[in-house]
Design a protein around this motif. Structure first.
Motif, short mmCIF file in Angstrom:
data_model
loop_
_atom_site.label_atom_id
_atom_site.label_comp_id
_atom_site.label_asym_id
_atom_site.label_seq_id
_atom_site.Cartn_x
_atom_site.Cartn_y
_atom_site.Cartn_z
N PRO A 1 0.80 -1.22 0.00
CA PRO A 1 0.00 0.00 0.00
C PRO A 1 0.84 1.28 0.00
N LEU A 2 2.14 1.16 0.19
CA LEU A 2 2.99 2.34 0.29
C LEU A 2 3.56 2.82 -1.04
N ILE A 3 3.30 2.07 -2.12
CA ILE A 3 3.74 2.53 -3.43
C ILE A 3 2.52 2.63 -4.36
N ASN A 4 2.60 3.56 -5.31
CA ASN A 4 1.44 3.77 -6.18
C ASN A 4 1.44 2.78 -7.35
N GLU A 5 0.37 2.81 -8.13
CA GLU A 5 0.20 1.84 -9.22
C GLU A 5 1.31 1.95 -10.27
N ARG A 6 1.70 3.16 -10.63
CA ARG A 6 2.77 3.34 -11.61
C ARG A 6 4.07 2.72 -11.10
N GLN A 7 4.39 2.97 -9.83
CA GLN A 7 5.61 2.41 -9.24
C GLN A 7 5.55 0.89 -9.21
N LYS A 8 4.39 0.34 -8.92
CA LYS A 8 4.23 -1.11 -8.91
C LYS A 8 4.51 -1.69 -10.29
N GLN A 9 3.96 -1.06 -11.33
CA GLN A 9 4.16 -1.55 -12.69
C GLN A 9 5.63 -1.47 -13.10
N VAL A 10 6.31 -0.38 -12.73
CA VAL A 10 7.74 -0.24 -13.04
C VAL A 10 8.55 -1.33 -12.33
N LEU A 11 8.25 -1.56 -11.07
CA LEU A 11 8.96 -2.61 -10.32
C LEU A 11 8.75 -3.98 -10.96
N LEU A 12 7.52 -4.26 -11.36
CA LEU A 12 7.22 -5.55 -12.00
C LEU A 12 7.97 -5.70 -13.33
N GLN A 13 8.07 -4.63 -14.10
CA GLN A 13 8.80 -4.68 -15.36
C GLN A 13 10.29 -4.94 -15.12
N ILE A 14 10.86 -4.27 -14.13
CA ILE A 14 12.27 -4.47 -13.81
C ILE A 14 12.49 -5.91 -13.34
N TYR A 15 11.63 -6.39 -12.47
CA TYR A 15 11.73 -7.75 -11.95
C TYR A 15 11.70 -8.77 -13.10
N GLU A 16 10.76 -8.60 -14.02
CA GLU A 16 10.65 -9.53 -15.15
C GLU A 16 11.87 -9.44 -16.06
N SER A 17 12.41 -8.25 -16.26
CA SER A 17 13.59 -8.12 -17.12
C SER A 17 14.79 -8.83 -16.49
N PHE A 18 14.94 -8.74 -15.17
CA PHE A 18 16.02 -9.46 -14.50
C PHE A 18 15.83 -10.97 -14.63
N ARG A 19 14.60 -11.44 -14.48
CA ARG A 19 14.34 -12.88 -14.59
C ARG A 19 14.66 -13.38 -16.00
N LYS A 20 14.28 -12.61 -17.02
CA LYS A 20 14.57 -13.02 -18.41
C LYS A 20 16.07 -13.01 -18.68
N GLU A 21 16.75 -11.97 -18.18
CA GLU A 21 18.20 -11.86 -18.37
C GLU A 21 18.91 -13.05 -17.72
#
Length: 136
Positions: free
Chosen positions: A92-112
Motif C-alpha cells: 500500500p505504500l507505493i502507487n500503481e505506476r511504481q508497482k508496474q515499473v517494479l514488476l517490469q524491472i523484476y521480469e527483465s532481471f528474470r529473463k536476463e
C-alpha cells in the motif's frame, strides 16, 4: 512471507481483507459480490469461481494468481514465481505506476538470468567460437 502460508482460501482472504482494512461489506461491494456470499467464502463454505477470485483480488489489490494458488486452481509449484509480484502489487505504500515499473524491472532481471543460464548450459559455447567453426 508467513502471510502467504495460510491454510485455506477463506482464511487467506480474511487476512488480506483485514490487512487492507476493509470490512466484509466493503470488500463485497468493491468486488461486486453479496455480503453473505463473501462471508461463506471466508468461512470455507463456498469455493468461488476464477472470475469471482479475480474480482476479489482486484478489490484487494493483490495478484489474482495468488488467490488461484490458494484455491487450488494453479499448482503450488508456480507459487515462487507468483510471490514477488503479489507482494509488490499488495504494497500500500507505493502507487500503481511504481508497482508496474517494479514488476517490469523484476521480469527483465528474470529473463536476463534465464538467458544467461541457458547460454552457460549450451554445449560447445566455450571460448571465442572462431576455433570451433569449420571452414568449408
Amino acid at each position: 512471507m508467513a502471510s502467504l502460508n495460510v491454510g485455506n482460501l477463506g482464511e487467506y482472504l480474511r487476512e488480506q481483507r483485514r490487512n487492507a482494512q476493509l470490512s466484509l461489506r466493503q470488500l463485497a461491494d468493491a468486488a461486486g459480490v453479496s455480503n453473505p456470499y463473501l462471508s461463506q467464502i471466508e468461512r470455507g463454505l463456498r469455493k468461488p469461481s476464477a472470475d469471482i477470485l479475480q474480482q476479489l483480488a482486484k478489490a484487494l489489490r493483490i495478484s489474482a494468481e495468488t488467490l488461484y494458488v490458494q484455491a487450488g486452481i494453479l499448482d503450488e509449484k508456480d507459487r515462487d514465481e507468483l510471490e514477488t509480484p503479489a507482494v509488490i502489487l499488495a504494497d500500500p505504500l507505493i502507487n500503481e505506476r511504481q508497482k508496474q515499473v517494479l514488476l517490469q524491472i523484476y521480469e527483465s532481471f528474470r529473463k536476463e538470468n534465464a538467458a544467461e543460464s541457458a547460454n552457460e548450459d549450451a554445449p560447445g559455447d566455450r571460448g571465442s567460437g572462431s576455433e570451433a567453426t569449420p571452414s568449408h
